[in-house]
Motif scaffolding. Structure first.
Motif, PDB file in Angstrom:
ATOM      1  N   ARG A 121       0.843  -1.198   0.000  1.00 28.02           N
ATOM      2  CA  ARG A 121       0.000   0.000   0.000  1.00 28.02           C
ATOM      3  C   ARG A 121       0.879   1.249   0.000  1.00 28.02           C
ATOM      4  O   ARG A 121       1.843   1.338   0.772  1.00 28.02           O
ATOM      5  N   VAL A 122       0.528   2.212  -0.857  1.00 31.78           N
ATOM      6  CA  VAL A 122       1.268   3.475  -0.948  1.00 31.78           C
ATOM      7  C   VAL A 122       0.272   4.607  -1.134  1.00 31.78           C
ATOM      8  O   VAL A 122      -0.709   4.469  -1.873  1.00 31.78           O
ATOM      9  N   GLY A 123       0.536   5.742  -0.497  1.00 32.30           N
ATOM     10  CA  GLY A 123      -0.307   6.921  -0.684  1.00 32.30           C
ATOM     11  C   GLY A 123       0.495   8.195  -0.557  1.00 32.30           C
ATOM     12  O   GLY A 123       1.339   8.313   0.335  1.00 32.30           O
ATOM     13  N   ALA A 124       0.250   9.134  -1.456  1.00 33.79           N
ATOM     14  CA  ALA A 124       0.838  10.473  -1.382  1.00 33.79           C
ATOM     15  C   ALA A 124      -0.299  11.447  -1.087  1.00 33.79           C
ATOM     16  O   ALA A 124      -1.176  11.645  -1.931  1.00 33.79           O
ATOM     17  N   LEU A 125      -0.282  12.037   0.095  1.00 36.33           N
ATOM     18  CA  LEU A 125      -1.424  12.801   0.592  1.00 36.33           C
ATOM     19  C   LEU A 125      -1.002  14.137   1.180  1.00 36.33           C
ATOM     20  O   LEU A 125       0.155  14.311   1.589  1.00 36.33           O
ATOM     21  N   PRO A 126      -1.931  15.097   1.247  1.00 37.96           N
ATOM     22  CA  PRO A 126      -1.632  16.327   1.997  1.00 37.96           C
ATOM     23  C   PRO A 126      -1.559  16.012   3.484  1.00 37.96           C
ATOM     24  O   PRO A 126      -2.340  15.197   3.998  1.00 37.96           O
ATOM     25  N   GLN A 127      -0.616  16.639   4.173  1.00 36.63           N
ATOM     26  CA  GLN A 127      -0.530  16.451   5.622  1.00 36.63           C
ATOM     27  C   GLN A 127      -1.765  16.985   6.332  1.00 36.63           C
ATOM     28  O   GLN A 127      -2.184  16.444   7.360  1.00 36.63           O
ATOM     29  N   LYS A 163      -8.243  20.634  -6.661  1.00 40.21           N
ATOM     30  CA  LYS A 163      -7.314  20.175  -5.623  1.00 40.21           C
ATOM     31  C   LYS A 163      -5.868  20.359  -6.087  1.00 40.21           C
ATOM     32  O   LYS A 163      -5.174  19.403  -6.432  1.00 40.21           O
ATOM     33  N   PRO A 164      -5.383  21.613  -6.112  1.00 42.25           N
ATOM     34  CA  PRO A 164      -4.016  21.864  -6.575  1.00 42.25           C
ATOM     35  C   PRO A 164      -2.976  21.300  -5.610  1.00 42.25           C
ATOM     36  O   PRO A 164      -3.311  20.917  -4.488  1.00 42.25           O
ATOM     37  N   PRO A 165      -1.703  21.244  -6.031  1.00 37.83           N
ATOM     38  CA  PRO A 165      -0.648  20.689  -5.177  1.00 37.83           C
ATOM     39  C   PRO A 165      -0.487  21.465  -3.873  1.00 37.83           C
ATOM     40  O   PRO A 165      -0.823  22.654  -3.788  1.00 37.83           O
ATOM     41  N   VAL A 166       0.036  20.779  -2.856  1.00 35.93           N
ATOM     42  CA  VAL A 166       0.355  21.410  -1.579  1.00 35.93           C
ATOM     43  C   VAL A 166       1.842  21.223  -1.309  1.00 35.93           C
ATOM     44  O   VAL A 166       2.474  20.297  -1.813  1.00 35.93           O
ATOM     45  N   LYS A 167       2.414  22.118  -0.507  1.00 34.22           N
ATOM     46  CA  LYS A 167       3.835  22.013  -0.165  1.00 34.22           C
ATOM     47  C   LYS A 167       4.071  20.975   0.928  1.00 34.22           C
ATOM     48  O   LYS A 167       5.089  20.286   0.940  1.00 34.22           O
ATOM     49  N   LYS A 168       3.132  20.892   1.861  1.00 28.99           N
ATOM     50  CA  LYS A 168       3.296  19.959   2.975  1.00 28.99           C
ATOM     51  C   LYS A 168       2.506  18.681   2.697  1.00 28.99           C
ATOM     52  O   LYS A 168       1.319  18.575   3.005  1.00 28.99           O
ATOM     53  N   ASP A 169       3.208  17.717   2.092  1.00 29.10           N
ATOM     54  CA  ASP A 169       2.570  16.431   1.811  1.00 29.10           C
ATOM     55  C   ASP A 169       3.240  15.339   2.643  1.00 29.10           C
ATOM     56  O   ASP A 169       4.192  15.580   3.388  1.00 29.10           O
ATOM     57  N   VAL A 170       2.719  14.139   2.535  1.00 38.33           N
ATOM     58  CA  VAL A 170       3.280  12.977   3.218  1.00 38.33           C
ATOM     59  C   VAL A 170       3.096  11.764   2.320  1.00 38.33           C
ATOM     60  O   VAL A 170       2.070  11.627   1.657  1.00 38.33           O
ATOM     61  N   PRO A 190       8.396  16.104   3.373  1.00 40.19           N
ATOM     62  CA  PRO A 190       9.296  16.937   2.572  1.00 40.19           C
ATOM     63  C   PRO A 190      10.675  17.066   3.224  1.00 40.19           C
ATOM     64  O   PRO A 190      10.793  17.041   4.450  1.00 40.19           O
ATOM     65  N   ILE A 191      11.699  17.172   2.396  1.00 37.65           N
ATOM     66  CA  ILE A 191      13.062  17.374   2.894  1.00 37.65           C
ATOM     67  C   ILE A 191      13.695  18.539   2.147  1.00 37.65           C
ATOM     68  O   ILE A 191      13.223  18.959   1.090  1.00 37.65           O
ATOM     69  N   GLU A 192      14.779  19.040   2.697  1.00 35.67           N
ATOM     70  CA  GLU A 192      15.520  20.137   2.074  1.00 35.67           C
ATOM     71  C   GLU A 192      16.766  19.588   1.406  1.00 35.67           C
ATOM     72  O   GLU A 192      17.516  18.807   1.995  1.00 35.67           O
ATOM     73  N   ILE A 193      16.980  19.978   0.167  1.00 37.12           N
ATOM     74  CA  ILE A 193      18.172  19.592  -0.585  1.00 37.12           C
ATOM     75  C   ILE A 193      18.788  20.853  -1.172  1.00 37.12           C
ATOM     76  O   ILE A 193      18.142  21.581  -1.927  1.00 37.12           O
ATOM     77  N   ASP A 194      20.015  21.136  -0.773  1.00 42.13           N
ATOM     78  CA  ASP A 194      20.730  22.337  -1.234  1.00 42.13           C
ATOM     79  C   ASP A 194      19.906  23.606  -1.035  1.00 42.13           C
ATOM     80  O   ASP A 194      19.818  24.466  -1.925  1.00 42.13           O
ATOM     81  N   GLY A 195      19.282  23.712   0.137  1.00 48.71           N
ATOM     82  CA  GLY A 195      18.561  24.927   0.489  1.00 48.71           C
ATOM     83  C   GLY A 195      17.174  25.044  -0.081  1.00 48.71           C
ATOM     84  O   GLY A 195      16.486  26.042   0.145  1.00 48.71           O
ATOM     85  N   LYS A 196      16.711  24.026  -0.808  1.00 48.96           N
ATOM     86  CA  LYS A 196      15.366  24.064  -1.382  1.00 48.96           C
ATOM     87  C   LYS A 196      14.542  22.923  -0.842  1.00 48.96           C
ATOM     88  O   LYS A 196      15.020  21.785  -0.743  1.00 48.96           O
ATOM     89  N   SER A 197      13.292  23.203  -0.488  1.00 50.47           N
ATOM     90  CA  SER A 197      12.397  22.164   0.025  1.00 50.47           C
ATOM     91  C   SER A 197      11.751  21.411  -1.137  1.00 50.47           C
ATOM     92  O   SER A 197      11.287  22.018  -2.102  1.00 50.47           O
ATOM     93  N   TRP A 198      11.744  20.068  -1.020  1.00 55.11           N
ATOM     94  CA  TRP A 198      11.131  19.217  -2.036  1.00 55.11           C
ATOM     95  C   TRP A 198      10.026  18.394  -1.399  1.00 55.11           C
ATOM     96  O   TRP A 198      10.203  17.848  -0.313  1.00 55.11           O
ATOM     97  N   SER A 199       8.904  18.287  -2.074  1.00 51.33           N
ATOM     98  CA  SER A 199       7.767  17.548  -1.532  1.00 51.33           C
ATOM     99  C   SER A 199       8.130  16.078  -1.353  1.00 51.33           C
ATOM    100  O   SER A 199       9.040  15.543  -2.002  1.00 51.33           O
ATOM    101  N   ALA A 200       7.389  15.413  -0.491  1.00 47.26           N
ATOM    102  CA  ALA A 200       7.655  14.000  -0.223  1.00 47.26           C
ATOM    103  C   ALA A 200       7.501  13.151  -1.477  1.00 47.26           C
ATOM    104  O   ALA A 200       8.323  12.264  -1.749  1.00 47.26           O
ATOM    105  N   ILE A 201       6.454  13.397  -2.263  1.00 44.00           N
ATOM    106  CA  ILE A 201       6.254  12.584  -3.451  1.00 44.00           C
ATOM    107  C   ILE A 201       7.350  12.839  -4.473  1.00 44.00           C
ATOM    108  O   ILE A 201       7.799  11.912  -5.167  1.00 44.00           O
ATOM    109  N   SER A 202       7.856  14.071  -4.569  1.00 42.89           N
ATOM    110  CA  SER A 202       8.930  14.370  -5.518  1.00 42.89           C
ATOM    111  C   SER A 202      10.211  13.645  -5.146  1.00 42.89           C
ATOM    112  O   SER A 202      10.823  12.963  -5.969  1.00 42.89           O
ATOM    113  N   TRP A 203      10.638  13.773  -3.882  1.00 45.19           N
ATOM    114  CA  TRP A 203      11.942  13.202  -3.558  1.00 45.19           C
ATOM    115  C   TRP A 203      11.905  11.685  -3.425  1.00 45.19           C
ATOM    116  O   TRP A 203      12.884  11.015  -3.782  1.00 45.19           O
TER     117      TRP A 203
END
Length: 357
Positions: free
Chosen positions: A143-149, A262-269, A295-308
């Motif tokens: 089971r996998v899900g990418a959701l807004p926090q 339902k546009p994208p959100v920055k704080k996802d899980v 989400p995590i920070e890479i080189d000073g930029k925050s990336w969403s959980a689903i992206s990274w």
């Protein structure tokens, strides 16, 4: 088999991070997309991604291509990669595309590795790592899900991923093994309740998440299925939209309506819940892999959980191809990739990051 230069096709949220991570890992990276990008730390080209001849000219200057384009571009790219002996990786969840690439791979002298994202992809690597601990397996549930926090509204959802991909997952048939029999079943069925970190969730069948696992485990596992995780009530509303309102007849419009609402959100899980039941030394046992990634920070930029989580998966597999941890030609099944070796790569180690908001 050393890989020196990599072409990343498609520079959206995932593709741009794939380029960033591969550059940080030490590869020579060129990115290519329809729209000009001047904000990335690697060379970029502006091309018409629908023109296969333009892409082939660019591909021939590289050892490897990673396609982060919509699935319908991928088969033509894979054909050209195979013809030109270029290693190929993609993120597709589309079953017909993958089956066509498997046919191509029979004569390939380079790697053809579709389905290298989160699901299919990382979830298959996790599932296989659980299975290998058992003498006999009666069930493997992924089971996998990418959701807004912080969900709002009745759907409790945000389109941080491709709307085209999500709509296809909700409408295309799903592969399962049930009672030792390989079957195709309807999506948005077999609804179940889950609780992760005290948060109530639901899961239901969606297509593509198993990749090639049904072929691999037929005759080995009695029951195998994949489901998407959502907040409670989501699947009932999506069934209403697609079936009672007949939006299944216009997938493009359905995707446009949903992303507008339902546009994208920055704080996802990203939730991952994999469980296996079977016998170890004649004892019936259950084992699980359950994680929440933020989400995590890479080189000073925050990336969403689903992206990274998606980008890190394909980048880790490229690393494994470079260092010889996987076969150097032909089709690569995700479930044949060692989780231990995967997590030792530079990009695989990102999954060890402690979750944080």
């Amino acid at each position: 088999m050393a890989i020196q230069s990599i072409l990343v096709l498609g520079l959206g949220k995932v593709g741009s991070l794939v380029g960033v991570l591969l550059k940080k890992t030490g590869f020579q990276v060129t990115g290519a997309a329809r729209s000009e990008r001047t904000d990335l730390p690697f060379d970029t080209k502006t091309i018409d991604v629908s023109d296969i001849h333009q892409m082939v000219d660019l591909m021939r200057r590289h050892d490897c291509v990673v396609s982060c384009l919509p699935y319908h571009f991928n088969l033509d790219i894979a054909k050209q990669a195979c013809r030109n002996k270029i290693h190929y990786f993609d993120l597709t969840e589309d079953v017909p595309t993958t089956k066509a690439i498997i046919k191509l791979s029979r004569s390939a002298t380079s790697i053809l590795a579709p389905q290298c994202g989160l699901a299919p992809g990382f979830i298959a690597i996790i599932g296989a790592s659980l299975v290998e601990k058992f003498d006999t397996v009666r069930s493997l549930k992924l089971r996998v899900g990418a959701l807004p926090q912080h969900p709002t509204g009745l759907l409790g959802y945000a389109f941080n991923w491709s709307p085209e991909g999500v709509v296809n997952e909700y409408l295309n048939e799903c592969e399962v093994i049930e009672g030792g029999v390989h079957k195709w079943i309807s999506p948005m069925e077999w609804v179940e309740k889950l609780v992760i970190d005290g948060i109530p969730l639901e899961a239901f069948t969606t297509s593509g998440g198993l990749g090639t696992m049904c072929d691999t485990y037929l005759g080995v596992i009695d029951n195998l299925d994949y489901k998407s995780i959502r907040y409670p009530g989501h699947v009932k509303l999506m069934n209403f939209l697609f079936h009672e309102l007949l939006m299944r007849e216009n997938r493009k419009l359905a995707g446009e309506i949903l992303t507008h609402a339902k546009p994208p959100v920055k704080k996802d899980v990203v939730y991952i819940h994999a469980s296996v039941e079977g016998w170890q030394s004649k004892q019936l046992v259950r084992d699980e892999f359950v994680e929440a990634y933020y989400p995590i920070e890479i080189d000073g930029k925050s990336w969403s959980a689903i992206s990274w989580t998606t980008a890190a998966s394909v980048c880790a597999i490229v690393e494994m191809a470079h260092n010889g941890s996987i076969a150097d030609k032909g089709f690569i099944k995700q479930e044949m990739i060692s989780l231990e070796d995967f997590l030792k790569t530079v990009n695989g180690r990102l999954y060890h990051t402690e979750p944080h908001e």
